[in-house]
Design a protein around this motif. Sequence first.
Motif, mmCIF file in Angstrom:
data_model
loop_
_atom_site.group_PDB
_atom_site.id
_atom_site.type_symbol
_atom_site.label_atom_id
_atom_site.label_comp_id
_atom_site.label_asym_id
_atom_site.label_seq_id
_atom_site.Cartn_x
_atom_site.Cartn_y
_atom_site.Cartn_z
ATOM 1 N N ALA A 22 0.876 -1.169 0.000
ATOM 2 C CA ALA A 22 0.000 0.000 0.000
ATOM 3 C C ALA A 22 0.913 1.217 0.000
ATOM 4 O O ALA A 22 1.816 1.317 0.826
ATOM 5 N N GLU A 24 1.340 5.649 -0.884
ATOM 6 C CA GLU A 24 0.806 6.959 -1.242
ATOM 7 C C GLU A 24 1.640 7.513 -2.391
ATOM 8 O O GLU A 24 2.861 7.382 -2.393
ATOM 9 N N ASP A 31 -1.539 4.361 -13.046
ATOM 10 C CA ASP A 31 -1.451 3.357 -11.985
ATOM 11 C C ASP A 31 -0.849 2.061 -12.509
ATOM 12 O O ASP A 31 -0.040 1.429 -11.840
ATOM 13 N N ILE A 54 -1.762 -1.333 -3.896
ATOM 14 C CA ILE A 54 -2.805 -0.309 -3.804
ATOM 15 C C ILE A 54 -2.114 1.044 -3.782
ATOM 16 O O ILE A 54 -1.234 1.285 -2.957
ATOM 17 N N VAL A 56 -2.714 5.143 -3.422
ATOM 18 C CA VAL A 56 -3.685 6.126 -2.917
ATOM 19 C C VAL A 56 -3.034 7.498 -2.895
ATOM 20 O O VAL A 56 -1.811 7.623 -2.907
ATOM 21 N N ALA A 60 -3.764 9.478 2.481
ATOM 22 C CA ALA A 60 -4.937 8.601 2.492
ATOM 23 C C ALA A 60 -4.748 7.328 3.327
ATOM 24 O O ALA A 60 -5.730 6.712 3.726
ATOM 25 N N CYS A 74 -4.081 -0.829 7.191
ATOM 26 C CA CYS A 74 -3.580 -0.901 5.813
ATOM 27 C C CYS A 74 -3.772 -2.307 5.257
ATOM 28 O O CYS A 74 -4.185 -2.482 4.103
ATOM 29 N N THR A 77 -7.178 -3.172 3.849
ATOM 30 C CA THR A 77 -7.519 -2.639 2.523
ATOM 31 C C THR A 77 -7.058 -3.560 1.400
ATOM 32 O O THR A 77 -7.552 -3.474 0.288
#
Length: 78
Positions: A22, A24, A31, A54, A56, A60, A74, A77
Motif C-alpha cells: 500500500a 501513497e 497506476d 494499492i 492512494v 490517504a 492498511c 484494505t
Amino acid sequence: MRHKSPQLLGYPDQGRTRLGIAAETDLEISDRRLKLAIRTAVAEEHGVQARRIILVPPGALPRTTSGKLRRHRCRETL
C-alpha cells in the motif's frame, strides 16, 4: 511515490501469506505503469512477487494520532 509511505504487508490468500503493498503517491503516471515498476523493482531487489498493490493519494493511508501508519488497517484494505 513518497519514500516513507510504502507499506509492505503480508495478507492471507488461499491458505498462504502473500505480499501486498500500500503506497501513497502523487506522481503523474498511470497506476498500471507505476504498479508494474514497483513489482519489477521488488522482484529484482528481493526475489519476491508483490501480488497486490494499492496506490492512494498522499495522506490517504490510515495513521495514528502521532502520525505512524496503522499497519493493521492498511492490511485490511488489501
